[in-house]
Design an enzyme around this catalytic site. Structure first.
Site, short mmCIF file in Angstrom:
data_model
loop_
_atom_site.label_atom_id
_atom_site.label_comp_id
_atom_site.label_asym_id
_atom_site.label_seq_id
_atom_site.Cartn_x
_atom_site.Cartn_y
_atom_site.Cartn_z
N GLY A 80 -33.45 8.24 -15.79
CA GLY A 80 -33.67 8.57 -14.38
C GLY A 80 -32.52 9.45 -13.94
O GLY A 80 -31.81 10.03 -14.75
N GLY A 81 -32.30 9.51 -12.64
CA GLY A 81 -31.24 10.38 -12.11
C GLY A 81 -29.87 10.09 -12.69
O GLY A 81 -29.15 11.00 -13.09
N ALA A 82 -29.50 8.81 -12.76
CA ALA A 82 -28.16 8.47 -13.25
C ALA A 82 -28.03 8.80 -14.74
O ALA A 82 -27.06 9.43 -15.17
CB ALA A 82 -27.87 6.99 -13.02
N PHE A 96 -31.88 9.82 9.38
CA PHE A 96 -32.32 8.74 8.53
C PHE A 96 -31.71 7.45 9.04
O PHE A 96 -30.69 7.46 9.71
CB PHE A 96 -31.88 9.01 7.08
CG PHE A 96 -32.99 8.86 6.10
CD1 PHE A 96 -33.14 7.70 5.36
CD2 PHE A 96 -33.90 9.89 5.90
CE1 PHE A 96 -34.18 7.56 4.45
CE2 PHE A 96 -34.94 9.75 4.99
CZ PHE A 96 -35.08 8.59 4.26
N ASP A 121 -34.35 -4.47 -17.44
CA ASP A 121 -33.97 -4.66 -18.84
C ASP A 121 -32.46 -4.67 -19.06
O ASP A 121 -31.94 -5.55 -19.76
CB ASP A 121 -34.59 -3.54 -19.70
CG ASP A 121 -36.11 -3.50 -19.59
OD1 ASP A 121 -36.71 -2.47 -19.97
OD2 ASP A 121 -36.71 -4.48 -19.10
N GLN A 173 -33.17 -5.50 -1.42
CA GLN A 173 -33.68 -4.91 -0.19
C GLN A 173 -35.19 -4.90 -0.12
O GLN A 173 -35.87 -4.51 -1.06
CB GLN A 173 -33.18 -3.49 -0.05
CG GLN A 173 -33.59 -2.83 1.25
CD GLN A 173 -33.09 -1.41 1.31
OE1 GLN A 173 -33.68 -0.50 0.75
NE2 GLN A 173 -31.99 -1.22 1.99
N HIS A 229 -37.83 -2.97 1.80
CA HIS A 229 -38.02 -1.77 2.62
C HIS A 229 -39.08 -2.09 3.66
O HIS A 229 -40.15 -2.60 3.32
CB HIS A 229 -38.47 -0.62 1.71
CG HIS A 229 -38.48 0.72 2.38
ND1 HIS A 229 -39.34 1.04 3.40
CD2 HIS A 229 -37.74 1.83 2.15
CE1 HIS A 229 -39.13 2.29 3.78
NE2 HIS A 229 -38.17 2.80 3.04
N LEU A 233 -44.41 2.90 -1.25
CA LEU A 233 -43.39 3.28 -0.29
C LEU A 233 -43.85 4.36 0.68
O LEU A 233 -44.38 5.39 0.28
CB LEU A 233 -42.18 3.80 -1.05
CG LEU A 233 -40.97 4.12 -0.17
CD1 LEU A 233 -40.41 2.83 0.39
CD2 LEU A 233 -39.92 4.86 -0.97
N THR A 283 -41.90 6.60 3.14
CA THR A 283 -40.49 6.90 3.33
C THR A 283 -39.98 6.69 4.75
O THR A 283 -40.68 6.91 5.73
CB THR A 283 -40.17 8.34 2.90
OG1 THR A 283 -38.80 8.62 3.18
CG2 THR A 283 -41.05 9.35 3.62
N GLU A 284 -38.72 6.30 4.79
CA GLU A 284 -38.01 6.16 6.05
C GLU A 284 -37.99 7.49 6.81
O GLU A 284 -37.81 7.52 8.03
CB GLU A 284 -36.58 5.76 5.69
CG GLU A 284 -35.79 5.25 6.82
CD GLU A 284 -34.55 4.52 6.32
OE1 GLU A 284 -34.34 4.49 5.10
OE2 GLU A 284 -33.82 4.01 7.16
N ARG A 303 -32.33 -0.85 7.04
CA ARG A 303 -33.62 -1.35 6.60
C ARG A 303 -33.79 -2.85 6.71
O ARG A 303 -34.88 -3.33 7.02
CB ARG A 303 -33.86 -0.95 5.15
CG ARG A 303 -34.11 0.53 5.03
CD ARG A 303 -34.14 0.94 3.61
NE ARG A 303 -34.35 2.37 3.50
CZ ARG A 303 -34.40 2.99 2.35
NH1 ARG A 303 -34.28 2.31 1.23
NH2 ARG A 303 -34.58 4.30 2.32
N HIS A 361 -37.93 -3.49 -2.70
CA HIS A 361 -37.65 -2.08 -2.96
C HIS A 361 -36.43 -1.79 -3.81
O HIS A 361 -36.51 -1.01 -4.75
CB HIS A 361 -37.53 -1.38 -1.61
CG HIS A 361 -37.34 0.10 -1.69
ND1 HIS A 361 -38.24 0.93 -2.32
CD2 HIS A 361 -36.35 0.92 -1.24
CE1 HIS A 361 -37.82 2.18 -2.24
NE2 HIS A 361 -36.67 2.20 -1.59
N GLU A 364 -29.16 2.28 -10.09
CA GLU A 364 -29.57 1.05 -9.41
C GLU A 364 -29.19 -0.20 -10.19
O GLU A 364 -28.91 -1.24 -9.60
CB GLU A 364 -31.08 1.07 -9.16
CG GLU A 364 -31.54 -0.10 -8.30
CD GLU A 364 -33.01 -0.01 -7.91
OE1 GLU A 364 -33.60 1.08 -8.05
OE2 GLU A 364 -33.56 -1.03 -7.48
N ARG A 390 -28.56 -1.41 1.40
CA ARG A 390 -28.35 0.01 1.13
C ARG A 390 -28.99 0.86 2.23
O ARG A 390 -30.09 0.57 2.70
CB ARG A 390 -28.98 0.38 -0.21
CG ARG A 390 -28.95 1.87 -0.51
CD ARG A 390 -29.48 2.18 -1.88
NE ARG A 390 -30.92 2.11 -2.01
CZ ARG A 390 -31.79 2.98 -1.49
NH1 ARG A 390 -31.36 3.99 -0.80
NH2 ARG A 390 -33.08 2.83 -1.69
N LEU A 408 -30.18 8.05 -4.07
CA LEU A 408 -30.17 9.32 -4.79
C LEU A 408 -28.74 9.82 -4.91
O LEU A 408 -28.34 10.41 -5.91
CB LEU A 408 -31.07 10.35 -4.10
CG LEU A 408 -32.58 10.07 -4.21
CD1 LEU A 408 -33.38 11.10 -3.41
CD2 LEU A 408 -33.04 10.08 -5.65
#
Lengths: 600, 232, 128
Positions: A16-18, A118, A219, A238, A240, A250, A252-253, A284, A371, A402, A413, A419
């Site tokens: 993922g992103g990380a 936000f 995992d 959390q 959401h 979801l 989005t906020e 949230r 969430h 995460e 959060r 992100l």
């Protein structure tokens, strides 16, 4: 014992992103490989919608210090302030870097990166919402994931796609390798490495209604816990506030950022009661609890357990007037149908597809949805996994995203901070791993034993003659967690959950599956993953039961207030082989801000 | 309501060829086909194998042929597809097991078009500026989730998998028309290959199949025009 | 100057294919017009039942001879080239064996050559 052997300086689990950000940074310097149970572009980062938070001040005054304070407050004062300051200070940098990688942000009329309001992000002086979320339509996560993967292709990063990590190889207190299962062939692979980063994401699948993908089964944290290492702040999960009713998908906020309001069954906009200043843009957990309380009082739509999120221009413009909500240039805010369709294109699609609602004409039915995991694998600010409350690092093991707990999100959060978290700490971790592996050699590993251990785990499922099923155990776990370890918690409920989860873990030992094959055995993988969910659920329930206060996302009906004197500390939960959870505590790092009562 | 699903099964370890198997389940009209498949897997037959992840049309894992048409199983509700549903894997790619196909040939074509940002000028301290107008030129094609519905619905791709395919062209389009990118010339050269854009016969299956509603054929046409005008 | 990336695959940049694509569309548009005109002329101006060798011979040798010969020659070349180029491109869709492709394309070239040469010869040298 048959297995394949691979050697890389750095192994990253999770794309993922990380994981991808870490791979780009580590990959520039040393031999790096990414193991992922999915094709990278399927990772759940792609589902993130609203935006990435950074105090660029492109549209109005903003400062990273404000962002940091908002995050600390949003975390209900249990976030580690030094890590938060680091993340918020680094934010503009990392956003510019993403743009330099080609990310197609929405733009202001001057051509700069566009930003929007936000939840929880404020101008610290006026306390009003500030435009800090940098977005790409309402698919910011998709764009970040795609952009990072594209960069990985450009830089020839090594990928092992559709390999499921099944275990870490930890010898002499040092992480030296990973054992993974190649899903296509059913063969086991040993990855020998000098540094291993876990970036495996969250575990929303523990609950019934969740925004999380089917593959988010915790995992990384589960494997870490089974090696006797602690997991931090697991009670903070959390919910959401706006997931699509029944599906949990979801919404989005950003809908609220663009002016969307929450309406109950009586047609009232109820948020001003709970958060008088920022109303729908409170953090949230506050909004989720507000919805929950309204529903409890019978104010849900038709008395059911959901409310409406209304982004129809008529309603939104009405409340802009009521609130006297203005743009930076002084004009009264105003939206129309085209604006909603352009800025919230994907949301419009979800609503039409799944509930037959056109958000420009009708309100959207929403309810809280499981969430995000604020807790997870404890790390220091350089993503090194720590073994205990004294923060002793485990050589060779890192975690980001995460699944890690630095902790930058504390008890709750803020939107757009995930992100941000993943790219900031993915980058940091990649750099740190590259430096550290250059200073060490490969240590020997006992691959045979590691593989035998994993094979035994798989055989226990494959050859099981028991009568328990994935379906039954999974559903009972979700039911008990949703009922007793959800938005609102009480002593008896959580104790009941702990008891029930222990039973389920016993029953799990007698689980049998239909598919005994080697090729693409998703049945086996699901059964194995259920074991992870059960371990995580138990640790979550125990941690929650012990924390006798309400803070952030952990809200108790029997301890309604926050108790800083006794409870301003991080939980460190240890799981032993018999399924007992031992709880210890670690202090919160405070730099500048003392806790105050949290009002929005 | 009762739903009957006729699913193409194939176990590479046992079967010499794919075969059909029928299952009947109870489902709501608003349930997704994916929900149905997962229900069968949980309650009736754990060997039924498919890819899935996000379950809401954003990851692209569960592209399948539902009633003969390429769709995402998680975006297809029973109230749309009816209660007598045929489910098979997407065409044109080798079937590994049941509804899982080998995505590697598809991914290779994708990687071959330089699907990444190219700009060798030193970047500014802050963001490179770009007007909304310029961004909108390529916004459509940024939506692509690499699900494969388009490429595997293309008759030309079925005839010859050497064709780079609509998805790869869409990914290249995203960069060719990005005002900040400098790699257009290289990508246009790659796509001007006989197995590049020219294999597109404007059949439009891709546009119909795309779950993100990207106007794929139009994007391909824009690339063809761009190649033409840059060569002439 | 942009850096070349190691991933660029097969040699490409086929100018031939660009021109071929453009030709198919340009000739297609022209052919559409020319064929329609031809059909109208044959069906309505001459009348189908009236067409025979003498009518065509008369057209080519009579006062409008240059016009008709040029028209028919243009139609012949445009159509043969358009058609045979189309078949050439389609062979790559369905024939994957390189040896067979070469054979089939050679045959296509031969047919094209024969059509244009013999057809052209007839049009040019016809003497009544």
């Amino acid at each position: 014992m048959q297995y394949h052997y691979h050697k890389h300086d750095v192994i990253i689990v999770g794309a993922g992103g990380a994981g991808l950000m870490a791979a780009l940074y580590a990959g520039k310097e040393v031999d790096t490989a990414v193991i992922s149970k999915l094709y990278p572009t399927r990772s759940h980062t792609g589902a993130a919608q609203g935006g990435i938070g950074a105090a660029l001040a492109n549209l109005e005054e903003d400062h990273w210090e404000w962002h940091a304070y908002d995050t600390i407050k949003g975390a209900d004062f249990i976030g580690d302030q030094d890590a938060i300051e680091f993340m918020c200070k680094d934010a503009p940098n990392v956003v510019f870097e993403l743009e330099h990688m080609g990310l197609p942000f929405d733009r202001t009329p001057e051509g700069k990166i566009s930003q929007r309001r936000f939840g929880g992000h404020t101008n610290n002086e006026t306390k009003q919402a500030v435009m800090r979320a940098c977005n790409s339509a309402d698919r910011t996560g998709h764009m970040i994931l795609q952009t990072l993967y594209q960069q990985c292709i450009k830089h020839n990063v090594n990928f092992y796609d559709e390999y499921q990590m099944l275990d870490l190889i930890i010898e002499d207190g040092e992480a030296r390798g990973v054992v993974a299962y190649e899903i296509d062939t059913g063969e086991l692979h040993v990855f020998h490495a000098k540094a291993i980063m876990l970036a495996t994401g969250g575990w929303g699948r523990v609950w019934n209604i969740t925004s999380n993908a089917l593959t988010l089964t915790g995992d990384g944290p589960a494997i870490v816990a089974r090696h006797g290492l602690p997991l931090e702040d697991m009670e903070f999960f959390q919910f959401h506030p706006t997931g699509l009713f029944k599906l949990g998908i979801l919404i989005t906020e950003a809908v609220r950022g663009e002016g969307g309001v929450l309406i109950n069954g009586k047609g009232e906009r109820f948020m001003p009661k709970y958060a008088p200043t920022v109303k729908e843009l409170a953090s949230r957990d506050v909004v989720s609890r507000a919805i929950y309380l309204e529903v409890l009082e019978g104010n849900g739509i038709d008395g059911k357990d959901y409310v409406y999120l209304d982004i129809t221009p008529k309603t939104v413009n009405h409340y802009f007037e009521v609130d006297n909500s203005r743009l930076p240039n002084g004009e009264l805010r105003h939206i129309d149908e085209d604006y909603v369709r352009a800025k919230l294109e994907d949301i419009t699609d979800f609503c039409k597809t799944y509930v037959g609602v056109d958000p420009t004409k009708e309100p959207i039915p929403v309810q809280p949805t499981a969430h995000y995991a604020m807790g997870g694998i404890p790390t220091d600010n350089d993503t090194r996994v720590i073994a205990n409350e004294n923060k002793d690092p485990i050589p060779g093991l890192y975690a980001a995203g995460e699944c890690a707990c630095v902790s930058v999100h504390g008890g709750n959060r803020l939107g757009t901070n995930s992100l941000l978290d993943i790219v900031v700490f993915g980058r940091r971790g990649g750099k740190v791993m590259a430096e550290e592996v250059k200073q060490k050699d490969f240590k020997p590993i006992d691959a045979e034993s590691a593989v035998a251990k994993v094979q035994a785990e798989l055989d226990a499922i494959l050859n099981n003659q028991g009568t328990e099923t994935i379906a039954a155990i999974q559903q009972e776990m979700k039911n008990i967690m949703s009922k007793d370890v959800g938005v609102f918690r009480v002593e008896e409920g959580m104790a009941e959950a702990v008891k029930k989860l222990r039973e389920l873990r016993e029953r799990y030992k007698h689980i049998h599956i239909d598919d005994k094959g080697k090729r693409f055995n998703t049945n086996l993988m699901e059964a194995w993953q259920l074991g992870n969910l059960l371990d995580i659920a138990l640790i979550t329930a125990e941690s929650a039961l012990a924390r006798k206060e309400s803070r952030g996302a952990h809200a108790r009906d029997d301890f309604k207030e926050r108790d800083d004197e006794n409870w301003m500390k991080h939980t460190m939960a240890y799981l032993d082989a018999d399924g007992n959870v031992t709880l210890k505590y670690k202090p919160v790092v405070v730099t500048k801000y003392q806790p105050v009562k949290r009002v929005y | 309501m009762q739903v009957t699903l006729k699913i193409q099964r194939f176990n590479p370890e046992k079967d010499s060829a794919p075969y059909w198997k029928e299952y009947t389940i109870e489902a709501e009209p608003t349930d997704r086909v994916l929900d149905g498949l997962l229900k069968i897997k949980l309650e009736q037959d754990g060997t039924l194998t498919m890819r899935s992840s996000c379950a809401h049309g954003i990851c692209g894992s569960d592209a399948m042929r539902i009633n003969g048409v390429n769709r995402l199983a998680c975006k297809s509700l029973f109230q749309e597809v009816g209660n007598n549903v045929t489910v098979e894997p997407i065409a044109g790619l080798p079937v590994i097991k049941d509804l899982v196909v080998d995505m590697e040939p598809f991914m290779e074509h994708y990687r071959s078009v330089l699907p990444f940002f190219i700009n060798d000028d030193p970047p500014p301290e802050k963001e490179r500026l770009q007007s909304e107008e310029d961004r909108l030129k390529f916004e459509e094609t940024t939506k692509c989730i690499l699900c494969g519905c388009c490429t595997t619905s293309c008759p030309t791709f079925w005839a010859t998998d050497a064709y780079v395919g609509p998805a790869a062209i869409v990914q290249a389009h995203r960069f060719i028309f990005d005002s900040r990118d400098q790699g257009s010339a290289q990508r246009l050269e790659i796509l001007a290959d006989p197995d590049g854009v020219w294999r597109c016969r404007t059949i439009f299956n891709c546009t119909n199949a795309c779950p993100r509603e990207i106007k794929v054929t139009e994007a391909i046409a824009e690339v063809k025009k761009e190649i033409l005008f840059s060569k002439l | 100057m942009t850096t070349r990336y190691a991933r660029t695959p097969k040699p490409s940049g086929s100018t031939f294919e660009v021109l071929s694509w453009f030709y198919m569309r340009a000739s297609g548009a022209l052919l559409a017009l020319m064929v329609v005109f031809h059909l109208i002329w044959m069906h309505y101006v001459i009348g189908l039942t009236n067409i025979d060798f003498d009518v065509i011979a008369g057209r080519w040798t009579g006062p409008g001879g240059i016009f008709w010969r040029s028209y028919d020659l243009t139609l012949l070349i445009l159509a043969s080239l358009h058609g045979m180029n189309g078949i050439r491109f389609v062979t790559d869709d369905y024939i994957h064996n390189r040896g067979w492709r070469a054979v089939v394309k050679a045959l296509i070239a031969l047919v094209l050559l024969l059509m244009v040469v013999f057809g052209g010869l007839v049009i040019f040298t016809f003497n009544g």
